[in-house]
Design an enzyme around this catalytic site. Sequence first.
Site, PDB file in Angstrom:
ATOM      1  CE  LYS A 196      55.774  19.370  25.076  1.00  0.00           C
ATOM      2  NZ  LYS A 196      54.628  19.532  25.198  1.00  0.00           N
ATOM      3  CE  LYS A 248      57.254  16.725  22.968  1.00  0.00           C
ATOM      4  NZ  LYS A 248      56.363  16.553  23.213  1.00  0.00           N
TER       5      LYS A 248
HETATM    6  C1  PBG Z   1      51.660  19.373  23.431  1.00  0.00           C
HETATM    7  C2  PBG Z   1      52.485  18.801  22.207  1.00  0.00           C
HETATM    8  C3  PBG Z   1      53.850  19.542  21.609  1.00  0.00           C
HETATM    9  C4  PBG Z   1      54.047  18.650  20.655  1.00  0.00           C
HETATM   10  C5  PBG Z   1      53.748  17.240  21.710  1.00  0.00           C
HETATM   11  N1  PBG Z   1      52.386  17.227  22.345  1.00  0.00           N
HETATM   12  C6  PBG Z   1      53.903  20.920  21.338  1.00  0.00           C
HETATM   13  C7  PBG Z   1      54.481  21.992  22.287  1.00  0.00           C
HETATM   14  O1  PBG Z   1      54.581  21.615  23.725  1.00  0.00           O
HETATM   15  O2  PBG Z   1      53.636  23.263  21.675  1.00  0.00           O
HETATM   16  C8  PBG Z   1      55.096  18.372  19.834  1.00  0.00           C
HETATM   17  C9  PBG Z   1      55.436  17.294  19.003  1.00  0.00           C
HETATM   18  C10 PBG Z   1      56.547  17.518  18.411  1.00  0.00           C
HETATM   19  O3  PBG Z   1      57.203  18.666  17.914  1.00  0.00           O
HETATM   20  O4  PBG Z   1      56.619  16.681  17.168  1.00  0.00           O
HETATM   21  N2  PBG Z   1      50.626  18.807  23.065  1.00  0.00           N
END
Ligand code: PBG
Length: 326
Positions: A196, A248
């Site tokens: 991520k 992601k």
């Molecule tokens: C954090 C989380 C995020 C997203 C999913 N889980 C945001 C982040 O890490 O700031 C982003 C998902 C998206 O942008 O569609 N729990």
Amino acid sequence: MSPVVRPRRLRTTPAMRRLVAETRVHPAQLVLPLFAREGATEPVPISSMPGQVQHTRDSLRAAVVEAAEAGVGGVMLFGVPATRDATGSCATDPAGVLATAVRDVVAEVGDALVVQADLCLDEFTDHGHCGVLAADGTVDNDATLVRYGDMAVVLAEAGAHLLGLSGMMDGQVAAVRGALDDAGHADTALLGYAAKYASAFYGPFREAVESTLVGDRRTYQLDLANRREGLREALLDIEEGADVVMVKPAGSYLDVLADVAGTSPVPVWAYQVSGEYAMVAAAAAHGWIDRRAVVTEQVTGIVRAGADAVLTYWATELAGWLREAM
Ligand code: PBG
């Protein structure tokens, strides 16, 4: 002299192109992310994600029924709590917004699709970070793991089939697996958000969950420059017991996705995130691109790169288009 080798032969008719297609996207490999807002009496539109809303308990149930009827493979639930504090207490409250959403959805469509919940603290903390903070203001990895373990047990008890570990703490998969197994939830599957990246594409999501974050998540999410490190994170999660690993965002990280898919012995998923959604929605609203064609092209590209399933806010709509095209 005219060429003998003519690849165009395989492109002559729709039937021929269909027969030789190397990649097919099926509704069952789509996962729909959904937002449950505590105390909402009407669905609240998310302005940066046209077409998406923060759901009431009723509208959430209706959305998952619609997704199940479209043949979508799963839903991923996020909670938007009414109150936040330093440790994200609401995340471990069995009566909290996310556990309640899980129970509602499992009761409604629990046999028809895989009910998944996001396991992270950022929606629940008043500082907006994905973990609890140490005295010096940094995110405390190991104290956060304890919170994740407690949250996992609450969500598993609510009936979640799979938990998405999106916090990017070191050792989170092993810690959560241990906590679940100790509590008798050996069958709850874990999705490691292995690779991520710290991404600007999460912008609209922060509005969707009313994030209070000031600053960024660069001390725990991956640096966007790094490809090898994405694979390393995936391998670590697999070693720790992840049942599925994730890359992601999806679109700007297809190289990482292809690397992970080429090596992983467990399913590899990818998340087409809020910013990817918002850009297409905005351009399509201007009539600058064909939404259906672009969404189909993007998700097919993500599957072609190696994703076994795709989290996308278009899951239900795309499932409908895919059925029409079958
Ligand atoms: C954090 C989380 C995020 C997203 C999913 N889980 C945001 C982040 O890490 O700031 C982003 C998902 C998206 O942008 O569609 N729990």
